[in-house]
Design a protein around this motif. Structure first.
Motif, PDB file in Angstrom:
ATOM      1  N   LEU A 156     -38.287  27.522  -3.896  1.00 27.44           N
ATOM      2  CA  LEU A 156     -39.025  28.275  -4.893  1.00 27.44           C
ATOM      3  C   LEU A 156     -38.101  29.301  -5.534  1.00 27.44           C
ATOM      4  O   LEU A 156     -37.496  30.117  -4.844  1.00 27.44           O
ATOM      5  N   SER A 157     -37.963  29.239  -6.854  1.00 30.07           N
ATOM      6  CA  SER A 157     -37.206  30.238  -7.617  1.00 30.07           C
ATOM      7  C   SER A 157     -38.196  31.026  -8.449  1.00 30.07           C
ATOM      8  O   SER A 157     -38.956  30.449  -9.225  1.00 30.07           O
ATOM      9  N   ARG A 158     -38.213  32.354  -8.263  1.00 27.27           N
ATOM     10  CA  ARG A 158     -39.118  33.212  -9.028  1.00 27.27           C
ATOM     11  C   ARG A 158     -38.307  34.199  -9.832  1.00 27.27           C
ATOM     12  O   ARG A 158     -37.307  34.735  -9.354  1.00 27.27           O
ATOM     13  N   VAL A 211     -34.589  35.353  -9.094  1.00 31.44           N
ATOM     14  CA  VAL A 211     -33.763  35.332 -10.298  1.00 31.44           C
ATOM     15  C   VAL A 211     -34.095  36.604 -11.071  1.00 31.44           C
ATOM     16  O   VAL A 211     -35.236  36.796 -11.474  1.00 31.44           O
ATOM     17  N   VAL A 212     -33.104  37.474 -11.259  1.00 28.19           N
ATOM     18  CA  VAL A 212     -33.350  38.794 -11.834  1.00 28.19           C
ATOM     19  C   VAL A 212     -32.566  38.958 -13.128  1.00 28.19           C
ATOM     20  O   VAL A 212     -31.376  38.639 -13.189  1.00 28.19           O
ATOM     21  N   ALA A 213     -33.249  39.468 -14.153  1.00 27.74           N
ATOM     22  CA  ALA A 213     -32.617  39.758 -15.445  1.00 27.74           C
ATOM     23  C   ALA A 213     -33.171  41.090 -15.967  1.00 27.74           C
ATOM     24  O   ALA A 213     -34.036  41.704 -15.345  1.00 27.74           O
ATOM     25  N   LYS A 214     -32.669  41.512 -17.107  1.00 30.10           N
ATOM     26  CA  LYS A 214     -33.029  42.810 -17.682  1.00 30.10           C
ATOM     27  C   LYS A 214     -34.527  42.962 -17.917  1.00 30.10           C
ATOM     28  O   LYS A 214     -35.097  44.030 -17.718  1.00 30.10           O
ATOM     29  N   ASN A 215     -35.189  41.895 -18.352  1.00 28.13           N
ATOM     30  CA  ASN A 215     -36.638  41.943 -18.574  1.00 28.13           C
ATOM     31  C   ASN A 215     -37.219  40.542 -18.404  1.00 28.13           C
ATOM     32  O   ASN A 215     -36.485  39.561 -18.290  1.00 28.13           O
ATOM     33  N   ALA A 216     -38.546  40.464 -18.385  1.00 29.92           N
ATOM     34  CA  ALA A 216     -39.226  39.193 -18.135  1.00 29.92           C
ATOM     35  C   ALA A 216     -38.923  38.144 -19.197  1.00 29.92           C
ATOM     36  O   ALA A 216     -38.835  36.950 -18.899  1.00 29.92           O
ATOM     37  N   THR A 217     -38.751  38.578 -20.434  1.00 35.64           N
ATOM     38  CA  THR A 217     -38.439  37.640 -21.511  1.00 35.64           C
ATOM     39  C   THR A 217     -37.082  36.978 -21.283  1.00 35.64           C
ATOM     40  O   THR A 217     -36.944  35.755 -21.435  1.00 35.64           O
ATOM     41  N   LEU A 218     -36.075  37.757 -20.900  1.00 35.04           N
ATOM     42  CA  LEU A 218     -34.749  37.185 -20.630  1.00 35.04           C
ATOM     43  C   LEU A 218     -34.757  36.289 -19.398  1.00 35.04           C
ATOM     44  O   LEU A 218     -34.054  35.275 -19.369  1.00 35.04           O
ATOM     45  N   VAL A 219     -35.538  36.658 -18.407  1.00 42.96           N
ATOM     46  CA  VAL A 219     -35.658  35.796 -17.224  1.00 42.96           C
ATOM     47  C   VAL A 219     -36.105  34.413 -17.659  1.00 42.96           C
ATOM     48  O   VAL A 219     -35.497  33.401 -17.313  1.00 42.96           O
ATOM     49  N   GLU A 253     -37.259  45.796 -15.313  1.00 43.65           N
ATOM     50  CA  GLU A 253     -38.115  46.854 -15.843  1.00 43.65           C
ATOM     51  C   GLU A 253     -39.328  47.093 -14.947  1.00 43.65           C
ATOM     52  O   GLU A 253     -39.985  48.117 -15.045  1.00 43.65           O
ATOM     53  N   THR A 254     -39.613  46.159 -14.037  1.00 36.38           N
ATOM     54  CA  THR A 254     -40.693  46.322 -13.063  1.00 36.38           C
ATOM     55  C   THR A 254     -40.147  46.035 -11.659  1.00 36.38           C
ATOM     56  O   THR A 254     -40.490  45.023 -11.046  1.00 36.38           O
ATOM     57  N   PRO A 255     -39.307  46.918 -11.126  1.00 35.84           N
ATOM     58  CA  PRO A 255     -38.638  46.649  -9.852  1.00 35.84           C
ATOM     59  C   PRO A 255     -39.590  46.515  -8.668  1.00 35.84           C
ATOM     60  O   PRO A 255     -39.267  45.829  -7.697  1.00 35.84           O
ATOM     61  N   ASP A 256     -40.758  47.136  -8.728  1.00 32.96           N
ATOM     62  CA  ASP A 256     -41.694  47.028  -7.613  1.00 32.96           C
ATOM     63  C   ASP A 256     -42.223  45.614  -7.421  1.00 32.96           C
ATOM     64  O   ASP A 256     -42.733  45.285  -6.352  1.00 32.96           O
ATOM     65  N   ASN A 257     -42.103  44.759  -8.437  1.00 30.35           N
ATOM     66  CA  ASN A 257     -42.532  43.363  -8.297  1.00 30.35           C
ATOM     67  C   ASN A 257     -41.710  42.620  -7.250  1.00 30.35           C
ATOM     68  O   ASN A 257     -42.151  41.611  -6.708  1.00 30.35           O
ATOM     69  N   LEU A 258     -40.502  43.110  -6.970  1.00 31.64           N
ATOM     70  CA  LEU A 258     -39.662  42.472  -5.962  1.00 31.64           C
ATOM     71  C   LEU A 258     -40.105  42.796  -4.540  1.00 31.64           C
ATOM     72  O   LEU A 258     -39.768  42.085  -3.612  1.00 31.64           O
ATOM     73  N   LEU A 265     -44.801  35.019 -19.085  1.00 29.38           N
ATOM     74  CA  LEU A 265     -44.068  36.264 -18.883  1.00 29.38           C
ATOM     75  C   LEU A 265     -44.607  36.995 -17.662  1.00 29.38           C
ATOM     76  O   LEU A 265     -45.805  37.121 -17.476  1.00 29.38           O
ATOM     77  N   GLY A 266     -43.697  37.467 -16.856  1.00 29.99           N
ATOM     78  CA  GLY A 266     -44.079  38.183 -15.651  1.00 29.99           C
ATOM     79  C   GLY A 266     -44.375  37.291 -14.463  1.00 29.99           C
ATOM     80  O   GLY A 266     -44.552  37.764 -13.350  1.00 29.99           O
ATOM     81  N   GLU A 267     -44.430  35.988 -14.657  1.00 24.09           N
ATOM     82  CA  GLU A 267     -44.733  35.064 -13.563  1.00 24.09           C
ATOM     83  C   GLU A 267     -43.935  33.770 -13.735  1.00 24.09           C
ATOM     84  O   GLU A 267     -44.464  32.675 -13.624  1.00 24.09           O
ATOM     85  N   THR A 268     -42.648  33.890 -14.029  1.00 27.93           N
ATOM     86  CA  THR A 268     -41.808  32.709 -14.174  1.00 27.93           C
ATOM     87  C   THR A 268     -41.466  32.190 -12.779  1.00 27.93           C
ATOM     88  O   THR A 268     -40.967  32.921 -11.934  1.00 27.93           O
ATOM     89  N   MET A 269     -41.768  30.910 -12.545  1.00 25.68           N
ATOM     90  CA  MET A 269     -41.621  30.331 -11.225  1.00 25.68           C
ATOM     91  C   MET A 269     -41.277  28.852 -11.341  1.00 25.68           C
ATOM     92  O   MET A 269     -41.812  28.149 -12.192  1.00 25.68           O
TER      93      MET A 269
END
Length: 85
Positions: free
Chosen positions: A62-64, A14-22, A69-74, A50-54
């Protein structure tokens, strides 16, 4: 998204503009978030930091959440519904 989540063992990004919006919009929103459409009895675990919504369901789906803003996390996440890197 709800239909995808019914597939046992699926991994969903699940991808959004930033971790807060996710967290706030994609997962927690009362009107449009995943938790508003997935029955509570199907939820095994929900981590909303934040940064670890799962979200893990009883069918092992599993939905993560990821912020762009941190594309390398994907990288390395086995995404069944998007292109592999």
């Amino acid at each position: 998204m709800r239909q995808w989540a019914q597939t046992p063992g699926l991994q969903i990004a699940v991808v959004a503009k930033n971790a807060t919006l996710v967290r706030d919009m994609c997962f927690d929103s009362r009107k449009s978030g995943l938790l508003s459409v997935i029955p509570p009895e199907e939820v095994v675990k929900y981590n909303s930091s934040l940064g670890e919504t799962m979200l893990r369901l009883e069918n092992a789906t599993l939905s993560r959440g990821f912020g762009v803003e941190t594309p390398d996390n994907l990288r390395g996440f086995d995404r069944s519904l998007s292109a592999r890197t």
